[in-house]
Each structure stands twice: as C-alpha cells, then as structure tokens.
Design a protein around this motif. Structure first.
Motif, PDB file in Angstrom:
ATOM      1  N   GLN A 142      46.037  44.655  60.193  1.00 20.86           N
ATOM      2  CA  GLN A 142      46.624  44.562  61.531  1.00 20.86           C
ATOM      3  C   GLN A 142      45.682  45.155  62.578  1.00 20.86           C
ATOM      4  OE1 GLN A 142      50.554  46.426  60.793  1.00 20.86           O
ATOM      5  NE2 GLN A 142      51.291  44.694  61.999  1.00 20.86           N
ATOM      6  N   ILE A 143      45.067  46.278  62.236  1.00 23.22           N
ATOM      7  CA  ILE A 143      44.111  46.912  63.150  1.00 23.22           C
ATOM      8  C   ILE A 143      42.958  45.966  63.435  1.00 23.22           C
ATOM      9  CG2 ILE A 143      42.422  48.781  63.369  1.00 23.22           C
ATOM     10  CD1 ILE A 143      44.432  50.475  61.630  1.00 23.22           C
ATOM     11  N   TYR A 144      42.411  45.389  62.387  1.00 24.19           N
ATOM     12  CA  TYR A 144      41.289  44.462  62.547  1.00 24.19           C
ATOM     13  C   TYR A 144      41.705  43.247  63.369  1.00 24.19           C
ATOM     14  CZ  TYR A 144      37.787  40.953  61.448  1.00 24.19           C
ATOM     15  OH  TYR A 144      36.840  39.965  61.544  1.00 24.19           O
ATOM     16  N   ALA A 145      42.875  42.691  63.085  1.00 22.59           N
ATOM     17  CA  ALA A 145      43.354  41.515  63.817  1.00 22.59           C
ATOM     18  C   ALA A 145      43.531  41.834  65.299  1.00 22.59           C
ATOM     19  CB  ALA A 145      44.666  41.013  63.217  1.00 22.59           C
ATOM     20  N   ARG A 146      44.064  43.012  65.603  1.00 23.95           N
ATOM     21  CA  ARG A 146      44.255  43.381  67.007  1.00 23.95           C
ATOM     22  C   ARG A 146      42.904  43.585  67.693  1.00 23.95           C
ATOM     23  NH1 ARG A 146      48.978  46.959  68.325  1.00 23.95           N
ATOM     24  NH2 ARG A 146      49.892  45.111  67.402  1.00 23.95           N
ATOM     25  N   ALA A 147      41.975  44.248  67.021  1.00 21.50           N
ATOM     26  CA  ALA A 147      40.647  44.471  67.599  1.00 21.50           C
ATOM     27  C   ALA A 147      39.934  43.139  67.819  1.00 21.50           C
ATOM     28  CB  ALA A 147      39.821  45.372  66.697  1.00 21.50           C
ATOM     29  N   LEU A 148      40.063  42.237  66.873  1.00 22.37           N
ATOM     30  CA  LEU A 148      39.446  40.921  66.979  1.00 22.37           C
ATOM     31  C   LEU A 148      40.035  40.147  68.154  1.00 22.37           C
ATOM     32  CD1 LEU A 148      37.304  39.289  65.495  1.00 22.37           C
ATOM     33  CD2 LEU A 148      39.101  38.381  64.033  1.00 22.37           C
ATOM     34  N   LEU A 149      41.321  40.248  68.343  1.00 22.98           N
ATOM     35  CA  LEU A 149      41.993  39.599  69.460  1.00 22.98           C
ATOM     36  C   LEU A 149      41.464  40.133  70.793  1.00 22.98           C
ATOM     37  CD1 LEU A 149      44.328  37.739  70.481  1.00 22.98           C
ATOM     38  CD2 LEU A 149      45.770  39.778  70.392  1.00 22.98           C
ATOM     39  N   GLU A 188      52.654  51.267  65.872  1.00 18.54           N
ATOM     40  CA  GLU A 188      52.159  50.446  66.987  1.00 18.54           C
ATOM     41  C   GLU A 188      51.066  51.174  67.761  1.00 18.54           C
ATOM     42  OE1 GLU A 188      51.753  46.986  68.965  1.00 18.54           O
ATOM     43  OE2 GLU A 188      53.032  47.331  67.221  1.00 18.54           O
ATOM     44  N   GLU A 189      51.296  52.428  68.080  1.00 18.98           N
ATOM     45  CA  GLU A 189      50.297  53.210  68.801  1.00 18.98           C
ATOM     46  C   GLU A 189      49.037  53.390  67.968  1.00 18.98           C
ATOM     47  OE1 GLU A 189      53.454  54.085  68.407  1.00 18.98           O
ATOM     48  OE2 GLU A 189      54.322  54.657  70.334  1.00 18.98           O
ATOM     49  N   PHE A 190      49.219  53.639  66.677  1.00 20.59           N
ATOM     50  CA  PHE A 190      48.098  53.844  65.765  1.00 20.59           C
ATOM     51  C   PHE A 190      47.223  52.591  65.699  1.00 20.59           C
ATOM     52  CE2 PHE A 190      45.973  53.982  61.658  1.00 20.59           C
ATOM     53  CZ  PHE A 190      45.517  55.283  61.600  1.00 20.59           C
ATOM     54  N   VAL A 191      47.853  51.445  65.494  1.00 15.74           N
ATOM     55  CA  VAL A 191      47.111  50.184  65.386  1.00 15.74           C
ATOM     56  C   VAL A 191      46.327  49.912  66.667  1.00 15.74           C
ATOM     57  CG1 VAL A 191      47.375  47.665  65.212  1.00 15.74           C
ATOM     58  CG2 VAL A 191      48.618  49.165  63.642  1.00 15.74           C
ATOM     59  N   THR A 192      46.974  50.081  67.801  1.00 15.79           N
ATOM     60  CA  THR A 192      46.310  49.815  69.072  1.00 15.79           C
ATOM     61  C   THR A 192      45.187  50.808  69.332  1.00 15.79           C
ATOM     62  OG1 THR A 192      48.344  48.863  69.970  1.00 15.79           O
ATOM     63  CG2 THR A 192      46.665  49.566  71.558  1.00 15.79           C
ATOM     64  N   ALA A 193      45.450  52.097  69.125  1.00 14.03           N
ATOM     65  CA  ALA A 193      44.438  53.122  69.389  1.00 14.03           C
ATOM     66  C   ALA A 193      43.212  52.953  68.502  1.00 14.03           C
ATOM     67  CB  ALA A 193      45.033  54.514  69.210  1.00 14.03           C
ATOM     68  N   VAL A 194      43.404  52.704  67.233  1.00 13.82           N
ATOM     69  CA  VAL A 194      42.269  52.524  66.327  1.00 13.82           C
ATOM     70  C   VAL A 194      41.481  51.271  66.699  1.00 13.82           C
ATOM     71  CG1 VAL A 194      41.597  52.117  63.926  1.00 13.82           C
ATOM     72  CG2 VAL A 194      43.311  53.850  64.459  1.00 13.82           C
ATOM     73  N   SER A 195      42.180  50.229  67.118  1.00 15.52           N
ATOM     74  CA  SER A 195      41.500  49.013  67.574  1.00 15.52           C
ATOM     75  C   SER A 195      40.619  49.315  68.784  1.00 15.52           C
ATOM     76  CB  SER A 195      42.527  47.943  67.957  1.00 15.52           C
ATOM     77  OG  SER A 195      43.313  47.589  66.864  1.00 15.52           O
TER      78      SER A 195
END
Length: 116
Positions: A5-12, A51-58
């Motif tokens: 999920q982190i990778y997908a969000r960063a890629l987006l 949600e915050e974790f995924v976004t912040a790491v991205s």
C-alpha cells in the motif's frame, strides 16, 4: 500488505517513473517503513494509525528520490512544455514536514496537541 500500500501510494504521487526509478522507490518505501516503525511510541503499531503511516512513509520515500523533473514552462499557443530539475531542497523539505506533521501524534520523538 501494508508495504505494498505504501509503495502504491508513493507511486501514485510520483507520477511517471521508469523501471529503475520504480524499483528505487520500492526500496525507499521499505526502508522508510522500517525507520518509521522504529520511531513509533512503544504502545502503538503501524496498524493503529494505518492511513497516516502509509501516507507519511510514502512522502518520506518520495523525499528521498532524486532526479524528479518538473514543468518549468507551459505555453498554450504552439504548445511548448519545458521541464527541468526541481528545487529539490524545497520540495524534499516540504514532503518531510508533511510526513512529520502526519505522524507527530504517534512518534516517541515528537510532540503535538491532539485535542482538549
């Protein structure tokens, strides 16, 4: 699952990347996820603030990327688009500040007001 999920969000957020840049982004996402997990309060997990974790790491992974180009000029008549290097110090710092603000309530090395 969360790392994907982190990778997908960063890629987006990153937009078009070539294969090498995509692989670099995947590695940076994994490294930043481990680093962020180590900074979290002992009573919390990444799942507690998913949600915050995924976004912040991205955002952190994107801040670590080099070589992004940005549009520096765009004209409608005769369509001219010019790209160039970003002012990386400014964009990198902005991404890191956003990530820190998102995670501040969950980190042991940060303080933030959550509510009264």
């Amino acid at each position: 699952m969360m790392r994907e999920q982190i990778y997908a969000r960063a890629l987006l957020m990153a937009g078009d990347l070539d294969g090498h840049q995509q692989e670099l982004l995947r590695v940076l996402c994994a490294a930043n996820a481990s680093a962020m997990e180590a900074r979290m309060r002992d009573t919390l997990t990444a799942e507690d603030c998913r949600e915050e974790f995924v976004t912040a790491v991205s955002l952190y992974a994107l801040a670590d990327m080099d070589g992004f180009e940005e549009v520096t000029e765009f004209k409608a008549g005769d369509l001219t688009v010019k790209t160039g290097q970003r002012n990386w110090e400014q964009s990198e710092g902005s991404l890191r500040r956003q990530a820190e603000a998102l995670m501040a309530p969950y980190l042991k090395d940060r303080f933030s007001f959550v509510g009264v």
